[in-house]
Design a protein around this motif. Structure first.
Motif, PDB file in Angstrom:
ATOM      1  N   ARG A  67       0.844  -1.190   0.000  1.00 18.07           N
ATOM      2  CA  ARG A  67       0.000   0.000   0.000  1.00 18.07           C
ATOM      3  C   ARG A  67       0.876   1.236   0.000  1.00 18.07           C
ATOM      4  N   GLY A  68       0.605   2.132  -0.933  1.00 13.43           N
ATOM      5  CA  GLY A  68       1.332   3.386  -0.984  1.00 13.43           C
ATOM      6  C   GLY A  68       0.949   4.277   0.178  1.00 13.43           C
ATOM      7  N   GLY A  69       1.808   5.232   0.479  1.00 13.67           N
ATOM      8  CA  GLY A  69       1.555   6.125   1.594  1.00 13.67           C
ATOM      9  C   GLY A  69       0.564   7.230   1.295  1.00 13.67           C
ATOM     10  N   ALA A  70       0.307   7.508   0.019  1.00 15.83           N
ATOM     11  CA  ALA A  70      -0.643   8.558  -0.338  1.00 15.83           C
ATOM     12  C   ALA A  70      -2.024   8.239   0.212  1.00 15.83           C
ATOM     13  N   LYS A  71      -2.765   9.275   0.563  1.00 15.75           N
ATOM     14  CA  LYS A  71      -4.066   9.097   1.204  1.00 15.75           C
ATOM     15  C   LYS A  71      -5.003   8.242   0.369  1.00 15.75           C
ATOM     16  N   GLU A  72      -4.987   8.435  -0.955  1.00 15.02           N
ATOM     17  CA  GLU A  72      -5.923   7.721  -1.818  1.00 15.02           C
ATOM     18  C   GLU A  72      -5.433   6.336  -2.228  1.00 15.02           C
ATOM     19  N   ALA A  73      -4.209   5.940  -1.811  1.00 14.31           N
ATOM     20  CA  ALA A  73      -3.638   4.664  -2.229  1.00 14.31           C
ATOM     21  C   ALA A  73      -4.466   3.501  -1.716  1.00 14.31           C
ATOM     22  N   GLN A  74      -4.666   2.511  -2.569  1.00  6.32           N
ATOM     23  CA  GLN A  74      -5.426   1.318  -2.214  1.00  6.32           C
ATOM     24  C   GLN A  74      -4.479   0.122  -2.065  1.00  6.32           C
ATOM     25  N   PRO A  75      -4.854  -0.875  -1.253  1.00  7.34           N
ATOM     26  CA  PRO A  75      -3.996  -2.066  -1.123  1.00  7.34           C
ATOM     27  C   PRO A  75      -3.960  -2.869  -2.406  1.00  7.34           C
ATOM     28  N   MET A  76      -2.792  -3.442  -2.708  1.00  8.58           N
ATOM     29  CA  MET A  76      -2.590  -4.258  -3.893  1.00  8.58           C
ATOM     30  C   MET A  76      -2.061  -5.622  -3.469  1.00  8.58           C
ATOM     31  N   GLY A 165      -0.366 -14.288  10.809  1.00  2.19           N
ATOM     32  CA  GLY A 165       0.508 -13.118  10.879  1.00  2.19           C
ATOM     33  C   GLY A 165       0.120 -12.015   9.913  1.00  2.19           C
ATOM     34  N   LEU A 166      -0.713 -12.317   8.926  1.00  3.24           N
ATOM     35  CA  LEU A 166      -1.067 -11.316   7.919  1.00  3.24           C
ATOM     36  C   LEU A 166      -1.869 -10.173   8.533  1.00  3.24           C
ATOM     37  N   GLN A 167      -2.817 -10.488   9.415  1.00  6.45           N
ATOM     38  CA  GLN A 167      -3.615  -9.427  10.030  1.00  6.45           C
ATOM     39  C   GLN A 167      -2.735  -8.503  10.877  1.00  6.45           C
ATOM     40  N   ALA A 168      -1.786  -9.088  11.622  1.00  8.91           N
ATOM     41  CA  ALA A 168      -0.870  -8.260  12.427  1.00  8.91           C
ATOM     42  C   ALA A 168       0.024  -7.415  11.525  1.00  8.91           C
ATOM     43  N   ALA A 169       0.401  -7.958  10.361  1.00  5.49           N
ATOM     44  CA  ALA A 169       1.207  -7.189   9.411  1.00  5.49           C
ATOM     45  C   ALA A 169       0.418  -5.991   8.878  1.00  5.49           C
ATOM     46  N   PHE A 170      -0.889  -6.184   8.633  1.00  6.67           N
ATOM     47  CA  PHE A 170      -1.724  -5.068   8.198  1.00  6.67           C
ATOM     48  C   PHE A 170      -1.738  -3.961   9.260  1.00  6.67           C
ATOM     49  N   ALA A 171      -1.852  -4.358  10.524  1.00  2.47           N
ATOM     50  CA  ALA A 171      -1.870  -3.373  11.601  1.00  2.47           C
ATOM     51  C   ALA A 171      -0.555  -2.608  11.674  1.00  2.47           C
ATOM     52  N   GLU A 172       0.564  -3.274  11.412  1.00  4.79           N
ATOM     53  CA  GLU A 172       1.869  -2.611  11.422  1.00  4.79           C
ATOM     54  C   GLU A 172       1.980  -1.616  10.269  1.00  4.79           C
ATOM     55  N   ILE A 173       1.448  -1.956   9.110  1.00  9.89           N
ATOM     56  CA  ILE A 173       1.454  -1.023   7.982  1.00  9.89           C
ATOM     57  C   ILE A 173       0.632   0.223   8.330  1.00  9.89           C
ATOM     58  N   ASP A 174      -0.529   0.022   8.952  1.00  5.94           N
ATOM     59  CA  ASP A 174      -1.342   1.167   9.373  1.00  5.94           C
ATOM     60  C   ASP A 174      -0.570   2.055  10.345  1.00  5.94           C
ATOM     61  N   ARG A 175       0.163   1.437  11.279  1.00  3.95           N
ATOM     62  CA  ARG A 175       0.936   2.216  12.251  1.00  3.95           C
ATOM     63  C   ARG A 175       2.008   3.030  11.538  1.00  3.95           C
ATOM     64  N   ALA A 176       2.737   2.387  10.621  1.00  2.00           N
ATOM     65  CA  ALA A 176       3.819   3.069   9.920  1.00  2.00           C
ATOM     66  C   ALA A 176       3.314   4.213   9.051  1.00  2.00           C
ATOM     67  N   GLN A 177       2.086   4.081   8.519  1.00  3.73           N
ATOM     68  CA  GLN A 177       1.534   5.098   7.627  1.00  3.73           C
ATOM     69  C   GLN A 177       0.612   6.086   8.338  1.00  3.73           C
ATOM     70  N   GLY A 178       0.478   5.959   9.654  1.00  6.54           N
ATOM     71  CA  GLY A 178      -0.353   6.891  10.408  1.00  6.54           C
ATOM     72  C   GLY A 178      -1.833   6.756  10.137  1.00  6.54           C
ATOM     73  N   ARG A 179      -2.295   5.533   9.853  1.00  3.98           N
ATOM     74  CA  ARG A 179      -3.713   5.332   9.544  1.00  3.98           C
ATOM     75  C   ARG A 179      -4.484   4.637  10.673  1.00  3.98           C
ATOM     76  N   VAL A 180      -3.860   4.404  11.800  1.00  6.03           N
ATOM     77  CA  VAL A 180      -4.525   3.673  12.882  1.00  6.03           C
ATOM     78  C   VAL A 180      -5.814   4.393  13.297  1.00  6.03           C
ATOM     79  N   ASP A 181      -6.899   3.608  13.428  1.00  6.99           N
ATOM     80  CA  ASP A 181      -8.206   4.110  13.857  1.00  6.99           C
ATOM     81  C   ASP A 181      -8.847   5.074  12.864  1.00  6.99           C
ATOM     82  N   LYS A 182      -8.359   5.095  11.631  1.00  4.15           N
ATOM     83  CA  LYS A 182      -8.975   5.922  10.601  1.00  4.15           C
ATOM     84  C   LYS A 182      -9.822   5.039   9.679  1.00  4.15           C
ATOM     85  N   PRO A 183     -10.856   5.616   9.046  1.00  4.57           N
ATOM     86  CA  PRO A 183     -11.719   4.792   8.185  1.00  4.57           C
ATOM     87  C   PRO A 183     -10.963   4.116   7.044  1.00  4.57           C
ATOM     88  N   GLU A 184      -9.872   4.753   6.585  1.00  4.28           N
ATOM     89  CA  GLU A 184      -9.113   4.171   5.469  1.00  4.28           C
ATOM     90  C   GLU A 184      -8.032   3.214   5.936  1.00  4.28           C
TER      91      GLU A 184
END
Length: 364
Positions: A67-76, A165-184
């Motif tokens: 997932r790119g860091g841009a706000k509109e980036a979608q997971p691939m 481990g995939l779900q925990a990896a998703f949470a780490e990506i959200d943390r790194a990109q500052g998206r935790v607890d956001k709708p996106e």
């Protein structure tokens, strides 16, 4: 492992590992190759990469969610095949979780095959943005993903990838990109990642776990996921969830249909005390500036917070999330009461769901 799903353009140092998945992120501003380029502070591009797995018909196969860091980036989502024995041009893809019914994707709109940019020994099988969004929730709860890639010239590759481990990896990506607890947030897009879900207050329910009465109702509705004429029922039915409302009542939120960035749910309240009429279909109000208030029997991108007893829905006007409607309802012990509704019809690249104009706010 090479990656080429459209967002990974620079090498990254391996980050934390979660079971069989490793998260890596790269600061795009710092990796800009243009001389004298002005650095812009943006969230990093990140990926979760699986371990290489032995593969029939190739040396190894692996997967990567990026997932790119841009706000509109979608997971691939992409699969990398190292040294396939036969060409995989115009490959078809079949994916099955824990031995379930395979989901089959055809080349063209959903699947593309290209050589890896940085490694000629690797062939990459990439899913479209829409296919990735539909499939990621399907992967979040499983243990083993069976991958079969069928090439046009009878070549094929098969492997099994470990999913823990995939779900925990998703949470780490959200943390790194500052998206935790956001709708996106990535965990919000794929579901199942909230503390409530992990505690058992909200539970994912597969097709077979949904009460027979509700399964019949969904088949009688015009819901593509439950089309009784389909030989291969959609995996999207497994995105449904149930929540304990207290006093013996249960909220059932069942997937009806899905597009590239919106998943539509039908919602029901189960009250065992009502015997034959124990399931009540929920109706909701929605608002568009050009139409006004109307009633609907489905909500989009639904989530339930059992600690606040709040139901939320966010229907995106487009993938960027800069337009659409956002509603919040609160369980009052007998029904859901609207407490806030926001709407923004113009898709102009400005704004985010929590800051859409308020068209209704009730007392809390």
């Amino acid at each position: 492992m090479a990656f080429g799903a459209g967002v990974w353009t620079a090498p990254a140092q391996a980050g934390p590992r979660f079971d069989g998945w490793t998260v890596s992120c790269v600061d795009v501003a710092k990796s800009d190759p243009k001389p004298h380029a002005k650095a812009v502070a943006t969230p990093p591009d990140c990926r979760a990469a699986s371990q290489d797995a032995p593969a029939a018909g190739a040396e190894a196969l692996s997967a990567a969610v990026t997932r790119g860091g841009a706000k509109e980036a979608q997971p691939m989502l992409a699969f990398s095949v190292r040294r396939p024995a036969s060409p995989l041009a115009r490959a078809r893809l079949a994916l099955a979780v824990d031995g379930g019914t395979p989901v089959r994707l055809a080349p063209g709109a959903d699947v593309t095959v290209t050589p890896a940019e940085n490694d000629p020994a690797v062939t990459e099988v990439r899913l479209s943005e829409g296919a990735a969004r539909r499939l990621l929730p399907f992967l979040r709860r499983g243990k083993v993903l069976t991958v079969e890639i069928l090439g046009e010239a009878d070549g094929s590759v098969g492997a099994e990838l470990a999913l823990p481990g995939l779900q925990a990896a998703f949470a780490e990506i959200d943390r790194a990109q500052g998206r935790v607890d956001k709708p996106e947030a990535l965990v919000a897009l794929v579901g199942g990642g909230t503390p409530a879900a992990l505690s058992g207050k909200v539970r994912d329910v597969g097709r077979e776990a949904i009460p027979q009465r509700l399964r019949t109702v969904m088949m009688d509705r015009d819901c593509p996921v439950w089309d009784r004429n389909e030989d291969d029922p959609s995996f999207l039915a497994d995105e449904s969830f149930a929540a304990d409302l207290g006093d013996g009542r249960t909220l059932w939120s069942i997937v009806c249909s899905s597009g590239g960035y919106n998943v539509e749910f039908a919602l029901f309240i189960e009250d065992p005390s009502k015997a034959a009429d124990r399931f009540e279909t929920l109706l909701f109000a929605t608002f568009l500036e050009s139409i006004g208030w109307t009633g609907v029997d489905t909500l989009t991108n639904v989530a339930y917070d059992p600690d606040r007893k709040q139901l939320t829905a966010f229907e995106k006007g487009r993938a960027a999330g800069d337009c659409g409607v956002v509603g919040t309802w609160e369980w009052g012990g007998a029904a859901f009461r609207m407490v806030e509704f926001r709407a923004k019809e113009e898709c102009d690249g400005v704004g985010e769901p929590g800051k859409f104009p308020i068209v209704f706010r009730g007392e809390r």
